[in-house]
Each structure stands twice: as structure tokens, then as C-alpha cells.
Design an enzyme around this catalytic site. Structure first.
Site, PDB file in Angstrom:
ATOM      1  N   SER A   1       0.800  -1.218   0.000  1.00 19.10           N
ATOM      2  CA  SER A   1       0.000   0.000   0.000  1.00 19.10           C
ATOM      3  C   SER A   1       0.834   1.270   0.000  1.00 19.10           C
ATOM      4  O   SER A   1       0.286   2.354  -0.127  1.00 19.10           O
ATOM      5  CB  SER A   1      -0.957   0.003   1.186  1.00 19.10           C
TER       6      SER A   1
ATOM      7  N   HIS B   1       1.726   3.559   7.034  1.00 18.39           N
ATOM      8  CA  HIS B   1       1.052   4.528   6.177  1.00 18.39           C
ATOM      9  C   HIS B   1       1.451   5.956   6.533  1.00 18.39           C
ATOM     10  O   HIS B   1       1.968   6.216   7.619  1.00 18.39           O
ATOM     11  CB  HIS B   1      -0.468   4.389   6.279  1.00 18.39           C
TER      12      HIS B   1
ATOM     13  N   ASP C   1      -7.535   5.883   5.638  1.00 19.82           N
ATOM     14  CA  ASP C   1      -7.535   4.620   6.377  1.00 19.82           C
ATOM     15  C   ASP C   1      -8.703   4.440   7.329  1.00 19.82           C
ATOM     16  O   ASP C   1      -8.680   3.518   8.140  1.00 19.82           O
ATOM     17  CB  ASP C   1      -6.244   4.515   7.202  1.00 19.82           C
TER      18      ASP C   1
END
Lengths: 178, 177
Positions: free
Chosen positions: A55, A95, A122
């Protein structure tokens, strides 16, 4: 096939086995000490992590090694890449911080993150939480080494490899004489 | 000992220490490059509308919509240990006594030096919102263009390439057309 090795093993005797076991234990113990020491210095429960998902591509690929720190009195900022673990989720996520909101009344920093390679933020990953908080965060990414961690992913994907490696190393440690 | 195991052991040990030394040298070398490019960030318009989100979490709040211009030549940031740049436009604003906010409203990944001469006129990709769900008590916002240099190996570095000259006020909320 292994007769030579077995003969060798018998010749070396019991004391040698004990010594090798002790050596083995030293290696494991010093590894653990370094790991925990690093954890103390960086204030992070896991100062080195391996990237498990795609990701954050093209920045981080599966198997890349990340070095984290988590200083107590430093706030998080947008653009920081954080590793966080939501209670109930089994793997930590790497992230980037998209929003920070310092709530002055509660003296808390609320965060929203997003993977560079994802289209949406998210919120869906937070398992019902509205915002991410400091207590969820393992650390900020400071340094980067490509692909070195792929061994651990390979060992997770193919457990046989793990047992073969452990067994082989153990056997070698017992048989070899220095 | 000249057994096959010890040979393998020696060769792999040498290989990995050489690799580590090389990685360290590359990582350290990027500290020599200290480019600090500057650009311009201009705001064209800021509007505030009530959200009409289908998602429950996002409903009943005000969202700001921003049009902006970015011109920045970030090519000096590319050197031999630059894998990519992550650039983003951020709005920073306080709400009297309640909160301090920093929200990334636009971002881009730049992977080639040729693409690093930014000339963008765009609007926000991500929601610009306030913690109290209203911009009523929000002070004027600073808008900045920031970048993150991501290396092939080594340390991640951050910088600021542009900042609006004066803070920009949030207008009163408008009715959705």
C-alpha cells in the site's frame, strides 16, 4: 552418509555439545539484548519492521526494512510515515499521515493516515475508531533498506524453509568444531 | 578448517559486510547534497460548503474547497540516491483555543527528475475539514508546499518548498448549489 559426522560427533563428546549449546544461547541472548536496547533508545516497541503490504508502493515494497523512532515529546506531522497497530488488528500498518488535529482541551493529537498507493484514507482500517492516536503508533519511519527483510516474508510464506534453516543451523552448530 | 561449510561461511560473511559498507556509504553520501529549492504557492479561491456525504462519519460537517497554483522546480532534489519525491500541499490553521490543524489537501509522487519541475493548478484531492466540524472559529490558514525525499537506501528527509505570503481566511459557509 552421515557416518563421518556421527563419528566426529562421538569423538568430540558431551562437553563439546554443552559448549556449543552455550555458544548458541549467547548468540540468541545478545540478539535479544540488542533488539530490546534499540527499543529503549528509540522508544519504540519494534524499532525495525518489515513492510508486509504494497500500500505504500512505489516508495516501499514488500520485504523492505524500515527503521523507526518514536520520541516522547515530538508530535507527528503530516507527511510523516508512521507504523501503527490498531487493537484487534493482527499486523502493523505502514502509512503516511494525512491529517493532524491537536485537540487542546484533551491535550491529544488525533491523526488520519493514508497509504500512498491507496485511493482512500484509512478510516475503514481503524476498526470503528474515528482517529488514530499516539498510543496506537509504533513509530515514525526514519531510515530505509530495500528488500533485506524479504527473508522473513519468505519464511512466513513457506514455513518449511524456516524449519529447514533452523534445523540446519542447529545441526551445524553441534557438529562443527572450532 | 577448509571444509565447504567454512568456505561458504567466509564468503557470505565477506559479501554481507561489503554490502553493508556500501549501503552505509551510499546513505551517508546523500548528506552531501543539500539542495533547498523554493517555489511559489498561490491560492485562487477558498469556499466552504456543508458536506452532503453519504458516509455517516463525514456528514454534518463543513468542508473547505481550495483552488491553488503551484510552481516549483524540485529537480535539484534528485541525486543518485533519490528514489522518489513525495510532495504535498498542506493547510495549517488554528481554531481559537480548541485545536491546531494540519491537513494535506493535495499530493503527488514524483519518480523522475523530468517530472520534478512542478507547474500545477489544482484543487484539493482530500477533504479539508476542522476538528470541531465547522470553520466558524477557524483562524486564517497558512498553505504550504512540502516535500519528502525518499532514498534508495538511507534516511528520509523533509523540507518546505513554498508558503503563502499571508494567511488566507476561511469564508462564511455557503449553501450548496
Amino acid at each position: 552418509m552421515f557416518s563421518e559426522e556421527i563419528k566426529n560427533f562421538k569423538r568430540l563428546g558431551f562437553r563439546h555439545v554443552l559448549l556449543q549449546l552455550l555458544n548458541f544461547a549467547t548468540v540468541i541472548a545478545s540478539g535479544l539484548m540488542i533488539w530490546k536496547g534499540l527499543g529503549l533508545v528509540t522508544n519504540s516497541e519494534s524499532p525495525i519492521v518489515v513492510v508486509l503490504s504494497g500500500s505504500m508502493e512505489p516508495a516501499f515494497y514488500r520485504g523492505d526494512l524500515l527503521f523507526l523512532t518514536n520520541p516522547v515529546n515530538e508530535r507527528y506531522q503530516t507527511g510523516d510515515i508512521t507504523v501503527y497497530k490498531i487493537p484487534g488488528a493482527d499486523i502493523p500498518i505502514v502509512h503516511r499521515v494525512l491529517e493532524t488535529h491537536d485537540d487542546k482541551k484533551k491535550d491529544k493529537q488525533l491523526l488520519l493516515t493514508k497509504g500512498d498507493n491507496n485511493y482512500v484514507d484509512d478510516l475503514e482500517l481503524y476498526q470503528g475508531l474515528q482517529w488514530l492516536e499516539r498510543k496506537h503508533i509504533v513509530g515514525k519511519v526514519r531510515g530505509f533498506l530495500p528488500y533485506i527483510g524479504y527473508v522473513t516474508i519468505a519464511m512466513n510464506d513457506f514455513p518449511q524453509l524456516k524449519y529447514a534453516l533452523l534445523g540446519g543451523l542447529g545441526l551445524l552448530a553441534l557438529i562443527q568444531r572450532e | 578448517m577448509h571444509s565447504i561449510f567454512s568456505r561458504i561461511n567466509n564468503v557470505s560473511a565477506l559479501l554481507s559486510s561489503c554490502m553493508m559498507a556500501l549501503f552505509a556509504a551510499i546513505a551517508l553520501s546523500s548528506f552531501v547534497f543539500t539542495a533547498d529549492p523554493k517555489g511559489d504557492l498561490g491560492l485562487l479561491s477558498v469556499k466552504v460548503y456543508p458536506a452532503s456525504g453519504a458516509k455517516k462519519a463525514h456528514s454534518k460537517q463543513e468542508l473547505a474547497f481550495v483552488n491553488f497554483n503551484v510552481t516549483a522546480d524540485l529537480r535539484p532534489l534528485f541525486h543518485w540516491n533519490t528514489k522518489q519525491l513525495f510532495v504535498w500541499v498542506e493547510a495549517e490553521f488554528n481554531n481559537t483555543k480548541k485545536s491546531e490543524n494540519a491537513v494535506a489537501i493535495w499530493d503527488r509522487i514524483i519518480r523522475r527528475k523530468d517530472d520534478a519541475n512542478l507547474k500545477v493548478s489544482g484543487k484539493n484531492k482530500y477533504m479539508l475539514r476542522e476538528l470541531t466540524k465547522s470553520f466558524k472559529n477557524a483562524e486564517p490558514a497558512h498553505y504550504t508546499l512540502k516535500y519528502n525525499v525518499m532514498p534508495y537506501v538511507g534516511v528520509l528527509t523533509y523540507g518546505e518548498a513554498a508558503r503563502t505570503n499571508a494567511p488566507v481566511e476561511f469564508p462564511l459557509v455557503q449553501k450548496r448549489v
